[in-house]
Design an enzyme around this catalytic site. Structure first.
Site, PDB file in Angstrom:
ATOM      1  N   ILE A   1     -57.550   4.597  43.288  1.00  0.00           N
ATOM      2  CA  ILE A   1     -57.092   5.952  43.733  1.00  0.00           C
ATOM      3  C   ILE A   1     -58.323   6.944  43.190  1.00  0.00           C
ATOM      4  O   ILE A   1     -58.537   6.869  42.027  1.00  0.00           O
ATOM      5  CB  ILE A   1     -55.747   6.143  42.863  1.00  0.00           C
ATOM      6  CG1 ILE A   1     -54.537   5.177  43.288  1.00  0.00           C
ATOM      7  CG2 ILE A   1     -55.367   7.664  42.929  1.00  0.00           C
ATOM      8  CD1 ILE A   1     -53.218   5.571  42.510  1.00  0.00           C
ATOM      9  N   PRO A   2     -58.821   7.411  44.267  1.00  0.00           N
ATOM     10  CA  PRO A   2     -60.330   7.974  43.991  1.00  0.00           C
ATOM     11  C   PRO A   2     -60.335   9.450  43.385  1.00  0.00           C
ATOM     12  O   PRO A   2     -60.622  10.312  43.654  1.00  0.00           O
ATOM     13  CB  PRO A   2     -60.750   8.058  45.413  1.00  0.00           C
ATOM     14  CG  PRO A   2     -59.440   8.283  46.229  1.00  0.00           C
ATOM     15  CD  PRO A   2     -58.540   7.497  45.616  1.00  0.00           C
ATOM     16  N   CYS A   3     -59.826   9.240  41.988  1.00  0.00           N
ATOM     17  CA  CYS A   3     -59.815  10.578  41.400  1.00  0.00           C
ATOM     18  C   CYS A   3     -61.168  11.106  41.131  1.00  0.00           C
ATOM     19  O   CYS A   3     -61.604  12.255  40.781  1.00  0.00           O
ATOM     20  CB  CYS A   3     -59.133  10.433  40.031  1.00  0.00           C
ATOM     21  SG  CYS A   3     -59.947   9.197  38.933  1.00  0.00           S
ATOM     22  N   HIS A   4     -62.311  10.323  41.382  1.00  0.00           N
ATOM     23  CA  HIS A   4     -63.803  10.545  41.186  1.00  0.00           C
ATOM     24  C   HIS A   4     -64.072  11.449  42.300  1.00  0.00           C
ATOM     25  O   HIS A   4     -65.031  12.354  42.148  1.00  0.00           O
ATOM     26  CB  HIS A   4     -64.653   9.502  40.976  1.00  0.00           C
ATOM     27  CG  HIS A   4     -64.566   8.511  42.214  1.00  0.00           C
ATOM     28  ND1 HIS A   4     -63.721   7.508  42.558  1.00  0.00           N
ATOM     29  CD2 HIS A   4     -65.199   8.442  43.458  1.00  0.00           C
ATOM     30  CE1 HIS A   4     -63.781   7.061  43.739  1.00  0.00           C
ATOM     31  NE2 HIS A   4     -64.936   7.673  44.388  1.00  0.00           N
ATOM     32  N   ARG A   5     -63.498  11.633  43.379  1.00  0.00           N
ATOM     33  CA  ARG A   5     -63.683  12.546  44.491  1.00  0.00           C
ATOM     34  C   ARG A   5     -63.030  14.010  44.235  1.00  0.00           C
ATOM     35  O   ARG A   5     -63.443  14.750  44.836  1.00  0.00           O
ATOM     36  CB  ARG A   5     -63.148  11.995  45.613  1.00  0.00           C
ATOM     37  CG  ARG A   5     -63.706  10.459  46.128  1.00  0.00           C
ATOM     38  CD  ARG A   5     -63.064  10.333  47.397  1.00  0.00           C
ATOM     39  NE  ARG A   5     -63.411   8.695  47.597  1.00  0.00           N
ATOM     40  CZ  ARG A   5     -62.757   7.784  48.370  1.00  0.00           C
ATOM     41  NH1 ARG A   5     -61.633   7.957  48.602  1.00  0.00           N
ATOM     42  NH2 ARG A   5     -63.369   6.677  48.480  1.00  0.00           N
TER      43      ARG A   5
END
Length: 158
Positions: free
Chosen positions: A120-124
């Site tokens: 779940i790409p919270c880094h984006r």
């Protein structure tokens, strides 16, 4: 039954946890203790897909996920999964996507509580000025992930 595993990542060890429904956690391991290691098909799939991601061979994950959180957190995490590989979104844009610009802090908080690093790409999610802000695994890891995705966005994966 809860299953766990550790895997090596370019920036440290990842702790992966699964239950009978899917992956519940992927996070940087604070303590490397393999005494509770217990594999499952969900764990094996996660390790394989994460290895492909780190090798630049995977942009989209196809895993059974079972993150535990509030309804609002689940909405934020579902929205995070819509951000394409190699793209970013600001916290303000995230709140707009959720239909409430006043929910920017709540969205940022839910983003920070994401239990499934990378998948779940919270880094984006970045600051509206493009700054790297607010990442529970540290800004160096966030920068590494964004740089990695940017690098492989340019390559053909035929």
């Amino acid at each position: 039954m809860i299953h766990t595993a550790l895997m090596s990542a370019p920036f440290g060890m990842l702790f992966i946890e699964a239950n009978s429904s899917g992956i519940t956690q992927i996070r940087i391991a604070e303590v490397v203790d393999q005494s509770t290691k217990s594999s499952s098909v969900f764990i094996e799939q996660a390790i394989e897909q994460l290895q492909e991601y780190f090798a630049g061979q995977r942009k989209i994950f196809d895993l059974s996920l079972d993150p535990i959180g509030t309804d609002f957190q689940q909405r934020v995490w579902a929205e995070l999964q819509k951000i394409p590989h190699g793209k970013t979104l600001s916290y303000l844009e995230m709140a707009q996507r959720l239909g409430n610009v006043k929910a920017i802090r709540a969205a940022a908080s839910a983003n920070g509580k994401n239990p499934l690093l990378i998948v779940i790409p919270c880094h984006r999610v970045i600051g509206k000025d493009g700054a790297l802000v607010g990442f529970s695994s540290g800004l160096a890891v966030k920068k590494w992930l964004l740089d990695h995705e940017s690098e492989f966005k340019q390559q053909s994966l035929f």
